[in-house]
Design an enzyme around this catalytic site. Structure first.
Site, PDB file in Angstrom:
ATOM      1  N   LYS A 180       0.870  -1.179   0.000  1.00 34.79           N
ATOM      2  CA  LYS A 180       0.000   0.000   0.000  1.00 34.79           C
ATOM      3  C   LYS A 180       0.907   1.229   0.000  1.00 34.79           C
ATOM      4  CE  LYS A 180      -3.626   2.525   0.697  1.00 34.79           C
ATOM      5  NZ  LYS A 180      -4.493   2.665  -0.485  1.00 34.79           N
TER       6      LYS A 180
ATOM      7  N   GLY B  38      -7.658   7.739  -0.766  1.00 29.60           N
ATOM      8  CA  GLY B  38      -6.927   8.919  -0.298  1.00 29.60           C
ATOM      9  C   GLY B  38      -5.703   8.586   0.537  1.00 29.60           C
TER      10      GLY B  38
ATOM     11  N   ASN C 240       4.601   6.466  -6.516  1.00 31.46           N
ATOM     12  CA  ASN C 240       3.206   6.742  -6.881  1.00 31.46           C
ATOM     13  C   ASN C 240       3.055   8.224  -7.225  1.00 31.46           C
ATOM     14  OD1 ASN C 240       0.490   7.093  -7.138  1.00 31.46           O
ATOM     15  ND2 ASN C 240      -0.076   6.166  -5.196  1.00 31.46           N
TER      16      ASN C 240
ATOM     17  N   CYS D 273      -1.664   8.958  -8.340  1.00 29.98           N
ATOM     18  CA  CYS D 273      -2.899   8.752  -7.593  1.00 29.98           C
ATOM     19  C   CYS D 273      -3.867   9.891  -7.867  1.00 29.98           C
ATOM     20  CB  CYS D 273      -2.626   8.667  -6.093  1.00 29.98           C
ATOM     21  SG  CYS D 273      -4.143   8.440  -5.158  1.00 29.98           S
TER      22      CYS D 273
ATOM     23  N   LYS E   7       5.404   4.710 -11.238  1.00 27.94           N
ATOM     24  CA  LYS E   7       4.047   4.293 -11.610  1.00 27.94           C
ATOM     25  C   LYS E   7       3.323   5.424 -12.325  1.00 27.94           C
ATOM     26  CE  LYS E   7       0.005   1.927  -9.785  1.00 27.94           C
ATOM     27  NZ  LYS E   7      -0.534   1.228  -8.612  1.00 27.94           N
TER      28      LYS E   7
ATOM     29  N   GLY F 247      -3.908  -3.345 -14.846  1.00 30.35           N
ATOM     30  CA  GLY F 247      -5.174  -2.744 -15.238  1.00 30.35           C
ATOM     31  C   GLY F 247      -6.149  -3.836 -15.624  1.00 30.35           C
TER      32      GLY F 247
ATOM     33  N   GLY G 133      -4.597  -6.300  -9.312  1.00 32.35           N
ATOM     34  CA  GLY G 133      -5.129  -5.361  -8.326  1.00 32.35           C
ATOM     35  C   GLY G 133      -6.508  -5.733  -7.834  1.00 32.35           C
TER      36      GLY G 133
END
Ligand SMILES: Cc1cc2nc3c(=O)[nH]c(=O)nc-3n(C[C@H](O)[C@H](O)[C@H](O)COP(=O)(O)OP(=O)(O)OC[C@H]3O[C@@H](n4cnc5c(N)ncnc54)[C@H](O)[C@@H]3O)c2cc1C
Ligand SMILES: Cc1cc2nc3c(=O)[nH]c(=O)nc-3n(C[C@H](O)[C@H](O)[C@H](O)COP(=O)(O)O)c2cc1C
Ligand code: FES
Lengths: 312, 316
Positions: free
Chosen positions: A48, A75, A130, A133, A169, A251, A273
């Site tokens: 995560k 979030g 990341n 996001c 990413k 994806g 995912g």
């Protein structure tokens, strides 16, 4: 007799037992899925998103289901770096998969600080940056949609990451994903991960308001797969192939057939995912399915498959 | 906080449907059986625990059987599992039989109506904490709204069987009589004695009914009916405990009543869930932190779905 199939892959200099990862935000921080599946069957594991300080995340509803997909606006709710080091690293040390820590933050310094703190940890193979996001006010996608900022953040984190692999990413929410991919690679990214979720909205027609408290969320799941396959192929052809940069494709992957599609498109490895929520054992099943596919197609080394897309 | 990695087996298991009975216009009771590992896991299911059902491959009913208001929703190809709690658990001959009371509200629950004896469904569970019974209580007050009745029926059974010192009384509310998710009302004599609902009466539990439109029992919200009853109650607050499950607005009202009268209170909360196993962080419930004005998000699926009413911050 069955031919031996080698599905191990070289991913930016490390050897993975197989090309299947679980994707950030869908498999916890370490072995949370262990009650349901053999986490050691995975080639790679991505935590995560971790930020310097713990984050509460957004108000609810944080998710909503859509046709063959879902929107999420979590979030970056996470336990923060200190607790991650204290509680999760000892578990990660025992995992056989290559573990990548997904790093997030509101500023370049925050990203770099998280990477710097973890750069010396032997249990970690690398970082997934990341910058894609769509669900936070500051950071995330704001870094990932502008090539100049991508250059800046990638080189800053590359420095902080030391010897560790740096994977960036990418967001699909850009005009030309190859421009961003190129900026990341030229600034030092060792690998590319694509795609993160697509910014989307669901409206409750009774109230006339968005369903999600955050108004928008990121679309994931089977609904995005064909677009993700296309983008992986595009980045493979335009950026990754000539530079020898591996792609982690994701994806909407739910089956071995989905995974093979991404690999043919140019992915060296794939990440599962949303499908983990429905079938926690599906990543392990995909590993077996890829082997079977190779046997059927008389492929002895999965390398032969990567980017093998036939044209014309 | 290291609450994952429990040794408990939570599946996925395949359960076989033994019955799927329509008990009201939009209400059904699904009965499912587990064998071997699944039976073992569900044998100790606590009231208030839930499970995640995979209904994506279950077919839709024929279009003539789809209510008009769900025709558009029925078109949606579903992806995620759906959370349901249980209204009963029976252990028999190494098998475990469980019941789910459900209401048809969208594409997954529409699909559920087509399950019939012999079909199987894939289930992850048991999940979550379930209700708990503190020591020293003399009376348990079960307040249900609409579909919330399921876990409280199970709780009524467990209280009667395992907690002899506690008297349970149920307060069941719905918009109209038609939306009460119970089978068979009792005759007038039983009703005068306070046993309105056969499904609670079979555990020796008294019940009061309230409907918003007055079509059965008390006319008005079940929380008003409950409040009035409390006004006449003989016991002190500390001897009582409230258990409640239903729409969030109702739970907020129940929490308010409990606080005012200083009665312990446990609420079963609902949130949209993607995983149900503590991984996705989608099911956040805002909770107070002891002795501070700060709040934290707890996970409905893992820290709940049952919460101490004092913890919860209700959005107004
Ligand atoms: C812990 C828990 C226990 C539950 N127990 C029961 C039960 O015993 N009986 C029963 O009938 N229902 C129960 N529910 C609600 C049930 O999960 C939803 O009615 C179901 O998911 C609806 O699916 P659908 O596709 O038919 O409708 P959808 O179109 O998906 O949803 C219709 C409405 O149901 C609610 N809902 C949808 N998905 C979820 C979800 N994943 N979690 C919570 N609410 C949701 C939303 O308010 C939505 O507006 C429970 C929910 C939770 C969280
Ligand atoms: C509930 C949820 C939470 C996610 N959290 C993160 C996260 O913390 N960091 C991140 O980089 N990606 C996150 N993602 C994106 C996934 O890692 C993945 O890139 C994306 O969902 C596409 O793959 P999929 O269709 O297989 O889910 C999340 C996705 C979902 C559905
Ligand atoms: S539903 Fe995924 S954490 Fe609760």
């Amino acid at each position: 007799m069955e031919e031996a199939v080698d599905i191990s892959v070289d991913f930016a200099g490390i050897r993975l037992a197989n090309p299947v990862f679980t994707a950030s935000g869908t498999c916890g921080y370490a072995d949370e899925l262990a009650d349901f599946t053999d986490v050691n069957a995975l080639g790679g594991f991505i935590t995560k998103s971790i930020t310097l300080k713990p984050k509460k995340g957004n108000a609810t509803p944080r998710i909503v289901e859509t046709d063959s997909g879902m929107l999420n606006a979590i979030g970056w709710a996470n336990i923060g770096l200190d607790k991650f080091i204290e509680e999760k690293l000892p578990i990660i040390e025992k995992m056989s998969a290559a573990v990548f820590v997904n790093v997030a933050g509101e500023s370049i310094d925050e990203y770099a600080a998280v990477a710097e703190h973890l750069a010396g940890e032997a249990a970690i193979a690398g970082f997934e940056l990341n910058i894609s996001c769509p669900n936070v006010a500051k950071g995330g996608i704001t870094f990932g949609t502008d090539a100049v900022q991508v250059t800046e953040i990638t080189s800053a984190v590359k420095k902080a990451a030391g010897e560790k692999i740096l994977m960036v990413k990418l967001s699909p929410n850009v005009t030309d994903i190859s421009v961003i991919a190129r900026a990341a690679v030229e600034a030092g990214a060792d690998a590319l991960s694509l795609v993160n979720t697509f910014t989307a909205m669901v409206i409750d027609i009774e109230t006339g308001k968005p369903v999600l408290a955050n108004k928008t969320g990121g679309l994931s799941g089977p609904a995005i797969k064909p677009i993700a396959v296309y983008l992986v192929n595009k980045v493979y052809n335009e950026v990754a192939k000539n530079r020898g940069i591996p792609i982690l494709g994701s994806g909407g992957i739910r089956t071995a057939s989905d995974a093979v599609e991404f690999i043919i498109a140019g992915a060296t490895a794939v990440a599962v995912g949303t499908a983990n929520f429905i079938e926690p054992g599906c990543a392990a099943k995909i590993v077996e399915g890829i082997k079977k596919y190779c046997v059927r197609k008389k492929i002895t080394n999965i390398k032969e498959l990567t980017g093998s897309l036939g044209i014309g | 906080m290291a609450k994952n990695h429990s040794a408990a087996n939570r599946g996925p298991f395949n359960a076989v449907i033994s019955a799927n009975k329509q008990i009201g216009q939009r209400f059904y009771r699904l009965s499912l059986g587990f064998e071997s590992a699944g039976a073992k896991a569900f044998a100790k299911l606590k009231p208030g625990q839930f499970a995640q059902l995979d209904l994506a491959d279950t077919p839709l009913p024929p279009s003539k059987d789809i209510p008009e208001d769900l025709v558009d929703a029925a078109r949606r190809k579903i992806l995620l599992r759906r959370p349901f709690s249980f209204s009963d658990v029976i252990n028999k001959d190494r098998k475990t039989l469980v019941d789910i009371l459900y209401r048809v509200v969208g594409p997954a629950t529409l699909r559920m109506t087509t399950l019939s004896a012999g079909d199987s469904v894939n289930i992850i569970g048991p999940l979550g904490n379930g209700f708990w019974v503190p020591r020293g209580k003399k009376q348990a007050l079960l307040v249900t709204g609409g579909m919330g009745a399921g876990p409280l029926l199970h709780l009524a059974k467990v209280l009667t069987a395992d907690h002899h010192g506690i008297e349970a009384i149920a307060f069941a509310g719905a918009k109209t009589e038609k939306e009460l998710p119970f089978e068979g009302q009792l005759d007038e004599i039983s009703q005068e004695l306070g046993f309105s609902l056969a499904e609670f009466a079979r555990y020796g539990v008294e019940s009061l009914v309230a409907t918003d439109d007055g079509s059965a029992g008390f006319a008005g919200p079940v929380t008003d009916c409950f409040s009035e009853w409390l006004g006449r109650a003989g016991l002190a607050g500390k001897d009582m405990i409230i258990y409640s499950c239903g729409p969030e607005q109702m739970l907020a009202k129940v929490a308010e009543i409990a606080e005012k009268r200083n009665i312990d209170c446990q609420l079963s909360m609902e949130r949209m869930m993607a995983c149900g196993i503590g991984i996705c962080q989608s099911c956040a419930v805002e909770c107070k932190v002891n002795g501070s004005s700060e709040t934290v998000y707890k996970m409905c699926c893992e820290d709940g779905p049952v919460f101490d009413a004092k913890e919860i911050v209700f959005s107004s």
